[in-house]
Design a protein around this motif. Structure first.
Motif, short mmCIF file in Angstrom:
data_model
loop_
_atom_site.label_atom_id
_atom_site.label_comp_id
_atom_site.label_asym_id
_atom_site.label_seq_id
_atom_site.Cartn_x
_atom_site.Cartn_y
_atom_site.Cartn_z
N CYS A 99 9.02 0.44 -12.83
CA CYS A 99 7.91 1.01 -13.61
C CYS A 99 6.87 1.74 -12.77
N TRP A 100 7.06 1.77 -11.46
CA TRP A 100 6.16 2.43 -10.52
C TRP A 100 4.82 1.71 -10.40
N GLY A 101 4.78 0.45 -10.83
CA GLY A 101 3.56 -0.33 -10.73
C GLY A 101 3.28 -0.80 -9.31
N PRO A 102 2.06 -1.25 -9.05
CA PRO A 102 1.71 -1.74 -7.71
C PRO A 102 2.39 -3.10 -7.43
N LEU A 103 2.69 -3.34 -6.16
CA LEU A 103 3.32 -4.59 -5.75
C LEU A 103 2.32 -5.49 -5.05
N ARG A 104 2.49 -6.80 -5.22
CA ARG A 104 1.65 -7.79 -4.55
C ARG A 104 2.56 -8.77 -3.82
N GLU A 105 2.29 -9.00 -2.53
CA GLU A 105 3.11 -9.93 -1.76
C GLU A 105 2.83 -11.35 -2.21
N GLY A 118 0.81 -1.22 0.00
CA GLY A 118 0.00 0.00 0.00
C GLY A 118 0.84 1.27 0.00
N ARG A 119 2.09 1.14 0.38
CA ARG A 119 2.96 2.30 0.50
C ARG A 119 4.10 2.32 -0.53
N HIS A 120 4.58 1.15 -0.92
CA HIS A 120 5.72 1.05 -1.83
C HIS A 120 5.27 0.67 -3.24
N ARG A 121 6.06 1.09 -4.22
CA ARG A 121 5.78 0.81 -5.63
C ARG A 121 7.03 0.20 -6.26
N CYS A 122 6.88 -0.35 -7.45
CA CYS A 122 8.00 -0.94 -8.18
C CYS A 122 9.01 0.16 -8.53
N GLY A 123 10.28 -0.13 -8.35
CA GLY A 123 11.32 0.83 -8.67
C GLY A 123 11.58 0.97 -10.16
#
Length: 199
Positions: free
Chosen positions: A173-179, A166-171
């Motif tokens: 492409c700035w896409g959302p991350l999923r654990e 919810g706070r961090h993005r991909c370095g």
């Protein structure tokens, strides 16, 4: 200090430190505490200084044992065999260069020109120091958590749950991350990472 069957004992490490001190630093480094750390899992070693190299009110050489320490990674250096002895020596020598920067040059430890010059000098004698360790497989074996970018597919691996989607993005492409989750119940790591990143 951590002791186990597979971890070199502190006396042997101190003898190695003393030998490197005489050979490459002319015995100028003051004694230092060397600890085995079970928590150091992404770096093979670490030079820790609790105050700055030019702290006011501290005479050079005075209370140095209380001000700085070399930590060695028990998990990584144990897994490094059959090259464990060479890896231990090069890791200790790397941290001793940082000690030299702090104690004698009175500078904050870094990997700048002073470090590189001393590293090159020691490597000519076969020590094998590098700025980055080559224990990626051992680091990866200790990885428990992973996240994947939902846009580009880049994977991020960590030993601790330090990324918050919810706070961090991909370095990249700035896409959302999923654990992807912790280790599977059978002890296997989550697989299928297209590429590793240290962001």
């Amino acid at each position: 200090m951590v002791h186990s069957e597979n971890t070199p004992d502190s006396d042997r490490v101190q003898v190695l430190w003393a030998d490197l001190n005489v050979r490459f630093f002319r015995g100028a480094l003051a004694p230092i505490q060397i600890e085995w750390s079970t928590r150091l899992t992404s770096s093979a070693g670490m030079f820790v200084c609790r105050t700055g190299p030019r702290a006011r009110g501290v005479e050079p050489g005075k209370n140095l044992l209380e001000r700085r320490v070399i930590r060695l990674s028990a998990p990584l250096l144990r897994r490094a065999s059959p090259w464990a002895e060479g890896t231990l020596a090069s890791t200790l020598a790397h941290e001793m260069i940082h000690q030299w920067q702090f104690d004698l040059l009175r500078r904050r430890p870094n990997h700048g020109p002073d470090f590189c010059r001393k590293m090159t000098e020691m490597n000519h004698e076969g020590v094998g120091i590098s700025i980055r360790h080559e224990l990626q497989d051992a680091v990866r074996a200790l990885t428990k958590y992973a996240w994947r970018c939902q846009r580009c597919g880049r994977a991020y691996e960590r030993q601790r749950r330090t990324i918050r989607p919810g706070r961090h993005r991909c370095g990249a492409c700035w896409g959302p991350l999923r654990e992807l989750g912790p280790e599977k119940g059978n002890g296997q790591k989550v697989t299928g990472f297209p590429e590793r990143s240290n962001v």
